[in-house]
Motif scaffolding. Sequence first.
Motif, PDB file in Angstrom:
ATOM      1  N   PRO A  63      18.462  17.942  32.161  1.00 46.31           N
ATOM      2  CA  PRO A  63      19.635  18.739  32.537  1.00 46.31           C
ATOM      3  C   PRO A  63      20.000  18.674  34.015  1.00 46.31           C
ATOM      4  CG  PRO A  63      17.721  20.149  32.223  1.00 46.31           C
ATOM      5  CD  PRO A  63      17.324  18.775  31.756  1.00 46.31           C
ATOM      6  N   ASP A  64      19.094  18.200  34.849  1.00 45.47           N
ATOM      7  CA  ASP A  64      19.345  18.215  36.291  1.00 45.47           C
ATOM      8  C   ASP A  64      19.949  16.926  36.838  1.00 45.47           C
ATOM      9  OD1 ASP A  64      18.309  20.799  36.455  1.00 45.47           O
ATOM     10  OD2 ASP A  64      16.255  20.049  36.711  1.00 45.47           O
ATOM     11  N   ILE A  65      20.050  15.887  36.017  1.00 49.10           N
ATOM     12  CA  ILE A  65      20.609  14.637  36.548  1.00 49.10           C
ATOM     13  C   ILE A  65      22.119  14.791  36.752  1.00 49.10           C
ATOM     14  CG2 ILE A  65      18.830  13.181  35.520  1.00 49.10           C
ATOM     15  CD1 ILE A  65      20.880  12.335  33.419  1.00 49.10           C
ATOM     16  N   VAL A  66      22.604  14.186  37.825  1.00 49.14           N
ATOM     17  CA  VAL A  66      24.034  14.279  38.157  1.00 49.14           C
ATOM     18  C   VAL A  66      24.848  13.304  37.323  1.00 49.14           C
ATOM     19  CG1 VAL A  66      25.732  13.939  40.000  1.00 49.14           C
ATOM     20  CG2 VAL A  66      23.556  15.064  40.504  1.00 49.14           C
ATOM     21  N   GLN A  67      24.299  12.135  37.090  1.00 46.53           N
ATOM     22  CA  GLN A  67      25.041  11.093  36.394  1.00 46.53           C
ATOM     23  C   GLN A  67      24.213  10.489  35.276  1.00 46.53           C
ATOM     24  OE1 GLN A  67      27.651   8.218  38.530  1.00 46.53           O
ATOM     25  NE2 GLN A  67      26.134   6.676  37.953  1.00 46.53           N
ATOM     26  N   ALA A  68      24.703  10.605  34.048  1.00 44.59           N
ATOM     27  CA  ALA A  68      24.010  10.013  32.908  1.00 44.59           C
ATOM     28  C   ALA A  68      24.466   8.590  32.659  1.00 44.59           C
ATOM     29  CB  ALA A  68      24.250  10.860  31.655  1.00 44.59           C
ATOM     30  N   GLY A  69      25.576   8.218  33.253  1.00 45.15           N
ATOM     31  CA  GLY A  69      26.084   6.861  33.076  1.00 45.15           C
ATOM     32  C   GLY A  69      27.443   6.713  33.715  1.00 45.15           C
ATOM     33  N   SER A  70      27.843   5.464  33.932  1.00 43.00           N
ATOM     34  CA  SER A  70      29.155   5.177  34.517  1.00 43.00           C
ATOM     35  C   SER A  70      29.777   3.983  33.811  1.00 43.00           C
ATOM     36  CB  SER A  70      29.015   4.886  36.017  1.00 43.00           C
ATOM     37  OG  SER A  70      30.280   4.566  36.573  1.00 43.00           O
ATOM     38  N   ILE A  71      31.051   4.124  33.456  1.00 46.64           N
ATOM     39  CA  ILE A  71      31.814   3.054  32.814  1.00 46.64           C
ATOM     40  C   ILE A  71      33.003   2.733  33.710  1.00 46.64           C
ATOM     41  CG2 ILE A  71      33.201   2.406  30.802  1.00 46.64           C
ATOM     42  CD1 ILE A  71      31.463   4.387  29.170  1.00 46.64           C
ATOM     43  N   VAL A  72      33.215   1.445  33.981  1.00 47.64           N
ATOM     44  CA  VAL A  72      34.337   1.018  34.811  1.00 47.64           C
ATOM     45  C   VAL A  72      35.131  -0.042  34.054  1.00 47.64           C
ATOM     46  CG1 VAL A  72      35.075   0.069  37.024  1.00 47.64           C
ATOM     47  CG2 VAL A  72      32.969   1.428  36.899  1.00 47.64           C
ATOM     48  N   ASN A  73      36.434   0.178  33.925  1.00 44.38           N
ATOM     49  CA  ASN A  73      37.321  -0.762  33.255  1.00 44.38           C
ATOM     50  C   ASN A  73      38.182  -1.491  34.278  1.00 44.38           C
ATOM     51  OD1 ASN A  73      36.513   0.035  30.613  1.00 44.38           O
ATOM     52  ND2 ASN A  73      37.835   1.840  30.767  1.00 44.38           N
ATOM     53  N   VAL A  74      38.371  -2.786  34.089  1.00 45.49           N
ATOM     54  CA  VAL A  74      39.159  -3.595  35.012  1.00 45.49           C
ATOM     55  C   VAL A  74      40.512  -3.922  34.394  1.00 45.49           C
ATOM     56  CG1 VAL A  74      39.301  -5.785  36.266  1.00 45.49           C
ATOM     57  CG2 VAL A  74      37.090  -4.609  36.046  1.00 45.49           C
ATOM     58  N   SER A  75      41.591  -3.615  35.131  1.00 43.68           N
ATOM     59  CA  SER A  75      42.937  -3.957  34.670  1.00 43.68           C
ATOM     60  C   SER A  75      43.754  -4.474  35.846  1.00 43.68           C
ATOM     61  CB  SER A  75      43.620  -2.748  34.020  1.00 43.68           C
ATOM     62  OG  SER A  75      43.908  -1.754  34.981  1.00 43.68           O
ATOM     63  N   THR A  76      45.054  -4.649  35.647  1.00 37.22           N
ATOM     64  CA  THR A  76      45.915  -5.177  36.703  1.00 37.22           C
ATOM     65  C   THR A  76      47.142  -4.288  36.882  1.00 37.22           C
ATOM     66  OG1 THR A  76      47.413  -6.524  35.368  1.00 37.22           O
ATOM     67  CG2 THR A  76      45.262  -7.475  35.895  1.00 37.22           C
ATOM     68  N   LEU A  77      47.944  -4.627  37.884  1.00 34.87           N
ATOM     69  CA  LEU A  77      49.175  -3.872  38.138  1.00 34.87           C
ATOM     70  C   LEU A  77      50.130  -3.890  36.952  1.00 34.87           C
ATOM     71  CD1 LEU A  77      50.308  -4.656  41.798  1.00 34.87           C
ATOM     72  CD2 LEU A  77      49.371  -2.539  40.888  1.00 34.87           C
ATOM     73  N   ALA A  78      49.937  -4.845  36.059  1.00 36.71           N
ATOM     74  CA  ALA A  78      50.784  -4.913  34.870  1.00 36.71           C
ATOM     75  C   ALA A  78      50.711  -3.632  34.046  1.00 36.71           C
ATOM     76  CB  ALA A  78      50.385  -6.104  34.007  1.00 36.71           C
ATOM     77  N   ALA A  79      49.643  -2.846  34.232  1.00 36.64           N
ATOM     78  CA  ALA A  79      49.478  -1.595  33.486  1.00 36.64           C
ATOM     79  C   ALA A  79      50.535  -0.564  33.860  1.00 36.64           C
ATOM     80  CB  ALA A  79      48.091  -1.017  33.735  1.00 36.64           C
TER      81      ALA A  79
END
Length: 268
Positions: free
Chosen positions: A138-154
């Motif tokens: 319960p004390d951990i700050v971050q259980a995981g991180s997900i990063v998605n890559v896209s472009t200006l076209a979005a």
Amino acid sequence: MSLSIQGKTAIVTGAARGIGLAVAQNLVERGANVVFTDADEEGLDRVVSDHGKDNPQVLDFPGDICEKLVMANLLSATLDAYDRVDILVNAHRFVKGSDPLDTDPGILEEMLRQNMIAGLRLSQMVAKRMIKQSEGQPDIVQAGSIVNVSTLAASRPVPAMLGYSIACAAQEQATRGLALALAPHRIRVNGVRFSSIMSHELKCALKEDVDMRQQIIDGTPLGRIASADELADAVHYLASEGARFITGQIVTVDGGRSLADPVTAQDL
């Protein structure tokens, strides 16, 4: 503020070339265990060999992540090798032109499947593992991180690539939705949107159009085309606990291009 990812385990898709490769190499250099995955088996084998086949930090997993069984096997291989997964970077992209007035439904479906649906499904699968491995902590700050890559076209339409633009926009909305859903589990989800970056696609385009390089430089306030490594640095930051209070955000890495110039096919 700690940017360290030493000893963390990351999966990076699209890791055989271009931006995905730059991201994967960046994470290895910063001390993470990294699973390089891509459908291009030859290319993947070549880049992983550069790190040494016996490097315990590096694992290659060839396969089409659009296939559910491949996704499941990818996660299993990661857990077999490292027993956990802390970071997922969805850097796989598939770019193809489409007629804005007569878009082939098959192309649109393929754009969505390759650029949004595959990453979303993999994120859901990996997130469940992140939740499981954080149980009783319960004390951990971050259980995981997900990063998605896209472009200006979005965010700025490219008529000649309507299907791709739609898929990128959908991916960014999926980023925001997952961020909200996973926040109670201490999993952060963010995106990196780029332009004026030397991607694999841009390298190919520059070979076809000798004037394009200067056009991009002239349209970029910072006056240059950035290396893929510079985008990889942004991904690293978002993956680290240095960004522990950032979620659901799309960070634009474009040298100011989106402020000054209409987006074109050059930006993809």
